[in-house]
Write a protein that holds these residues in place. Structure first.
Motif, PDB file in Angstrom:
ATOM      1  N   THR A 378       0.846  -1.195   0.000  1.00  0.00           N
ATOM      2  CA  THR A 378       0.000   0.000   0.000  1.00  0.00           C
ATOM      3  C   THR A 378       0.878   1.240   0.000  1.00  0.00           C
ATOM      4  OG1 THR A 378      -1.654  -1.217   1.302  1.00  0.00           O
ATOM      5  CG2 THR A 378      -1.882   1.180   1.186  1.00  0.00           C
ATOM      6  N   PRO A 379       0.969   1.957  -1.126  1.00  0.00           N
ATOM      7  CA  PRO A 379       1.925   3.077  -1.238  1.00  0.00           C
ATOM      8  C   PRO A 379       1.760   4.169  -0.194  1.00  0.00           C
ATOM      9  CG  PRO A 379       1.137   2.425  -3.406  1.00  0.00           C
ATOM     10  CD  PRO A 379       0.303   1.681  -2.407  1.00  0.00           C
ATOM     11  N   TRP A 380       0.534   4.406   0.298  1.00  0.00           N
ATOM     12  CA  TRP A 380       0.328   5.475   1.282  1.00  0.00           C
ATOM     13  C   TRP A 380       0.520   5.002   2.727  1.00  0.00           C
ATOM     14  CZ3 TRP A 380      -3.255   3.702  -2.247  1.00  0.00           C
ATOM     15  CH2 TRP A 380      -4.228   2.841  -1.752  1.00  0.00           C
ATOM     16  N   SER A 381       0.902   3.755   2.903  1.00  0.00           N
ATOM     17  CA  SER A 381       1.140   3.236   4.246  1.00  0.00           C
ATOM     18  C   SER A 381       2.579   3.511   4.674  1.00  0.00           C
ATOM     19  CB  SER A 381       0.871   1.728   4.286  1.00  0.00           C
ATOM     20  OG  SER A 381       1.355   1.157   5.489  1.00  0.00           O
ATOM     21  N   PRO A 382       2.809   3.810   5.953  1.00  0.00           N
ATOM     22  CA  PRO A 382       4.194   3.977   6.428  1.00  0.00           C
ATOM     23  C   PRO A 382       4.982   2.672   6.371  1.00  0.00           C
ATOM     24  CG  PRO A 382       2.656   4.001   8.281  1.00  0.00           C
ATOM     25  CD  PRO A 382       1.826   4.050   7.034  1.00  0.00           C
ATOM     26  N   TYR A 383       4.303   1.538   6.186  1.00  0.00           N
ATOM     27  CA  TYR A 383       4.971   0.244   6.118  1.00  0.00           C
ATOM     28  C   TYR A 383       5.119  -0.255   4.680  1.00  0.00           C
ATOM     29  CZ  TYR A 383       3.987   0.280  11.096  1.00  0.00           C
ATOM     30  OH  TYR A 383       3.923   0.625  12.412  1.00  0.00           O
ATOM     31  N   TRP A 384       4.893   0.624   3.699  1.00  0.00           N
ATOM     32  CA  TRP A 384       5.083   0.258   2.291  1.00  0.00           C
ATOM     33  C   TRP A 384       6.519  -0.202   2.095  1.00  0.00           C
ATOM     34  CZ3 TRP A 384       6.076   3.966  -2.288  1.00  0.00           C
ATOM     35  CH2 TRP A 384       5.905   3.290  -3.491  1.00  0.00           C
ATOM     36  N   LEU A 385       6.702  -1.244   1.294  1.00  0.00           N
ATOM     37  CA  LEU A 385       8.001  -1.889   1.152  1.00  0.00           C
ATOM     38  C   LEU A 385       9.152  -0.923   0.870  1.00  0.00           C
ATOM     39  CD1 LEU A 385       9.837  -4.358   0.942  1.00  0.00           C
ATOM     40  CD2 LEU A 385       9.021  -4.674  -1.395  1.00  0.00           C
ATOM     41  N   PRO A 386       9.101  -0.087  -0.185  1.00  0.00           N
ATOM     42  CA  PRO A 386      10.256   0.795  -0.435  1.00  0.00           C
ATOM     43  C   PRO A 386      10.430   1.880   0.613  1.00  0.00           C
ATOM     44  CG  PRO A 386       8.488   1.255  -1.978  1.00  0.00           C
ATOM     45  CD  PRO A 386       8.086   0.029  -1.235  1.00  0.00           C
ATOM     46  N   ARG A 387       9.358   2.229   1.325  1.00  0.00           N
ATOM     47  CA  ARG A 387       9.482   3.253   2.366  1.00  0.00           C
ATOM     48  C   ARG A 387      10.095   2.661   3.621  1.00  0.00           C
ATOM     49  NH1 ARG A 387       4.133   5.801   2.732  1.00  0.00           N
ATOM     50  NH2 ARG A 387       4.917   7.053   0.999  1.00  0.00           N
ATOM     51  N   ARG A 388       9.750   1.417   3.932  1.00  0.00           N
ATOM     52  CA  ARG A 388      10.261   0.774   5.138  1.00  0.00           C
ATOM     53  C   ARG A 388      11.649   0.184   4.926  1.00  0.00           C
ATOM     54  NH1 ARG A 388       8.957   1.863  10.280  1.00  0.00           N
ATOM     55  NH2 ARG A 388       8.719   0.011  11.604  1.00  0.00           N
ATOM     56  N   ASN A 389      11.964  -0.153   3.658  1.00  0.00           N
ATOM     57  CA  ASN A 389      13.262  -0.752   3.325  1.00  0.00           C
ATOM     58  C   ASN A 389      13.861   0.020   2.155  1.00  0.00           C
ATOM     59  OD1 ASN A 389      13.133  -3.605   4.914  1.00  0.00           O
ATOM     60  ND2 ASN A 389      11.137  -3.140   4.040  1.00  0.00           N
ATOM     61  N   ARG A 390      14.430   1.176   2.433  1.00  0.00           N
ATOM     62  CA  ARG A 390      14.927   2.027   1.363  1.00  0.00           C
ATOM     63  C   ARG A 390      16.088   1.380   0.613  1.00  0.00           C
ATOM     64  NH1 ARG A 390      14.824   7.870   4.599  1.00  0.00           N
ATOM     65  NH2 ARG A 390      12.552   7.882   4.955  1.00  0.00           N
ATOM     66  N   GLY A 391      16.854   0.590   1.300  1.00  0.00           N
ATOM     67  CA  GLY A 391      17.933  -0.108   0.625  1.00  0.00           C
ATOM     68  C   GLY A 391      17.412  -1.085  -0.410  1.00  0.00           C
TER      69      GLY A 391
END
Length: 620
Positions: A378-391
């Protein structure tokens, strides 16, 4: 102050507060893969359990302060050595002299603390134990006059160094703050009041018990069991749940129950004899949620699996891995479990097998678990994959950039051009349309192939999963990114410098690859129903604000009451406090606003073996 500010005081704290592990970060993926691979290859050579036979063999007793006590409070926690904030929030609740529980009064601190495995993440080492477990727990309880006993089981993450660091921390009689360690091996047996026993099993690296461990329990436990004795068994993983998919997963625990608890070998007669004891409670962590399975009794009505009435006679199987690591899902847990399953290859097993049913209350609840799992995509979630794992997003962007360059070369050859930029800039609208159609085909192909195959075999259609599908999806993203690059190249004036155009196109490909590639990967993970990939749905989010533990009470009448407790958040604001009651003064963190502790469900009462009683239970 936050964790970053606390790190500046690492010398005064005597440990360095750590961030939660980002399990899908490239560094962690690579490091964990190497450690797991080495553990798998060298497990047979580095297994310390065989040499533990040379260590002291002894029975423990609790509480330490009063071995003749008629009652005891016990705490159980597992999967605790991850990020500082979650770990220390739970440790602070465990260390409180009296813990206030919303709506349930207060409960005294346990005289026995059981660590159910995975005391450190991602891999075991002396430094990792100091920073992720020992430091926070020592600070939470610097000293205690009642000398609570601490015992620990190794989980799979404790095993990645062959138990070297684990044995140094927990098997040398050292203090961890106010807690005292007394075990000498990676397994233990503790004699408790009212003829209860606590057993910790080290069942890692295989399905059979090693010989020193078997002989330990044959010496320290089985001969002491008498009719009516009750046993609590702690294991490193909920193999009863795994038995739903792997028929032999529960075999070793069932063997332990039949051969070391319910019966024992009489050397004088050369025969097995009944002990009259039974296992009343199974405890484990490993899965980072709370779930309880209650035993079906012979007088339960048929078809009552979903609503078993409370009854202290029921044996219970509890998973509680809420010690501070990422939250795990509960919505795919099996509703009923025959143990061991009929398909188990055990030669001697209970027939018919006892049945267990999943209780009504899990943490998180099934519906909340589904919602939380979807957050990774879910792109607007704080737990979205690229947001939670920027690497991971950076890794995906780099991978997509390589794929786009390869696709550009293929497109250049197809267009009959000698320079990629010429091919991209002179492409027409039909070329863009063709690339988009190719991308769509790569997305749709796995669905068509997978669904048609399942329909032909008479199975229910299911979204595709598997490495091949992941590769096709990423290839589709690369072709889509190439089509965008073609559209951008066509709109750039011919007078622009080629280097500038190339930089723009590569930037577009990298950004689109990072975002779309991560999103497609997240959707693939979300569609997967089992295995390691399915576990990434929650581990990739690193949700650390849902934690908890078990607090149990063995009363003078022999009944055990189980309190499942959850913290309603994780402390993010910390104060510093001077500890002056030790030879060398030091500093410890204190929660600015401690989280409220709430019950997950009503207390569960478990009667002792042979002593059924009536009393309040919990709706199943």
């Amino acid at each position: 102050m936050n964790v970053d500010e606390l790190r500046k005081h690492a010398a005064a704290l005597r440990f360095t507060p750590q961030e939660p592990v980002r399990w899908l970060a490239p560094k962690e993926l690579a490091r964990t893969a190497v450690k797991v691979g080495l553990a798998a290859v060298f497990a047979g050579y580095s297994d310390k359990r065989e040499i533990q036979g040379a260590l002291e063999m002894g029975l423990l007793r609790a509480p330490l302060a009063d071995p003749a006590a008629e009652e005891i409070w016990i705490d159980f926690i597992a999967d605790l050595g991850d990020g500082f904030e979650a770990t220390y929030s739970v440790a602070s609740a465990l260390a409180a002299d009296r813990l206030a529980v919303a709506g349930a009064g207060s409960l005294p601190r346990g005289s026995l603390l059981v660590l159910g495995g995975d005391q450190v993440y991602p891999v075991a080492s002396t430094t990792a134990y100091e920073d992720r477990m020992k430091g926070p727990y020592r600070a939470a309880l610097p000293s205690a006059p009642d000398q609570p006993l601490m015992v620990a089981l190794p989980g799979n993450h404790d095993w990645y160094d062959g138990l070297t660091a684990f044995l140094r921390v927990f098997a040398q009689g050292r203090r961890i703050g106010g807690w005292r360690t007394r075990q000498t091996r990676s397994y233990f047996a503790v004699e408790l009041p009212q003829r209860w026993w606590l057993v910790g099993l080290d069942s890692q690296l295989g399905s059979y018990f090693d010989d020193p461990q078997r002989r330990y329990f044959e010496t320290c436990l089985s001969p002491r069991l008498r009719p009516g004795d009750s046993v609590i068994v702690c294991s490193a993983a909920p193999t009863w749940v795994k038995s739903d998919m792997e028929a032999d997963a529960f075999n070793s625990l069932h063997w332990f129950d039949r051969n070391l608890v319910r019966t024992r070998f009489d050397r004088e007669s050369g025969r097995r004899e009944e002990t009259g004891a039974s296992i009343r409670l199974w405890l484990t962590g490993d899965k980072h949620h709370y779930a309880r399975y209650a035993e079906r009794l012979p007088d339960d009505p048929a078809g009552a699996d979903d609503a078993l009435p409370p009854d202290p006679r029921r044996r219970q199987m509890v998973t509680c891995g809420l010690g501070g690591a990422y939250l795990a899902a509960t919505h795919r847990l099996p509703k009923t479990l025959p143990l061991p399953p009929a398909t188990s290859r055990m030669r001697e097993k209970d027939d018919p097998p006892p049945g267990f049913a999943l209780a009504q209350h899990t943490y998180p609840g099934a519906e909340e678990s589904r919602t939380l799992a979807r957050a990774i995509a879910t792109p607007w979630s704080p737990y979205w994959l690229p947001r939670r794992n920027r690497g991971f997003a950076a890794l995906t962007g780099a991978l997509q950039l390589v794929l786009v360059l390869l696709a550009t070369g293929a497109f250049t050859v197809a267009e009959g051009r000698f320079h990629p930029l010429d091919a991209l800039r002179r492409a027409g609208a039909d070329d863009v349309f063709g690339l988009l159609c190719t991308s769509a085909a790569l997305f749709v192909l796995p669905f068509l192939f997978g669904w048609s195959r399942r329909l032909l075999t008479g199975q229910r259609p299911r979204p595709p999963s598997g490495p091949v599908v992941a590769v096709l999806f990423q290839s589709a993203v690369a072709v889509a990114a190439l089509s965008v690059a073609v559209a951008v190249a066509r709109s750039v004036p011919l007078s622009w410098n080629r280097l500038w155009i190339l930089a723009i196109l590569l930037s577009v490909a990298a950004v689109l690859g990072a975002l779309l590639g991560s999103q497609v990967f997240a959707l693939w993970v979300l569609w997967t129903h089992s295995g390691t990939v399915a576990e990434w749905q929650m581990s990739g989010q690193s949700i650390d604000d849902r934690t908890g533990f078990l607090r149990m009470h063995i009363a003078p009448d022999g009944a055990l009451t189980l309190h499942a407790l959850a913290l309603d958040g994780t402390c993010r604001d910390w104060l510093l406090d001077e500890v002056a009651d030790t030879p060398a003064a030091w500093t410890r963190p204190v929660p600015g606003t401690p989280p409220t502790v709430r019950p997950i469900e009503e207390p569960v009462v478990i009667a002792a073996s042979g002593r059924p009683r009536t009393g309040p239970g919990t709706p199943d």
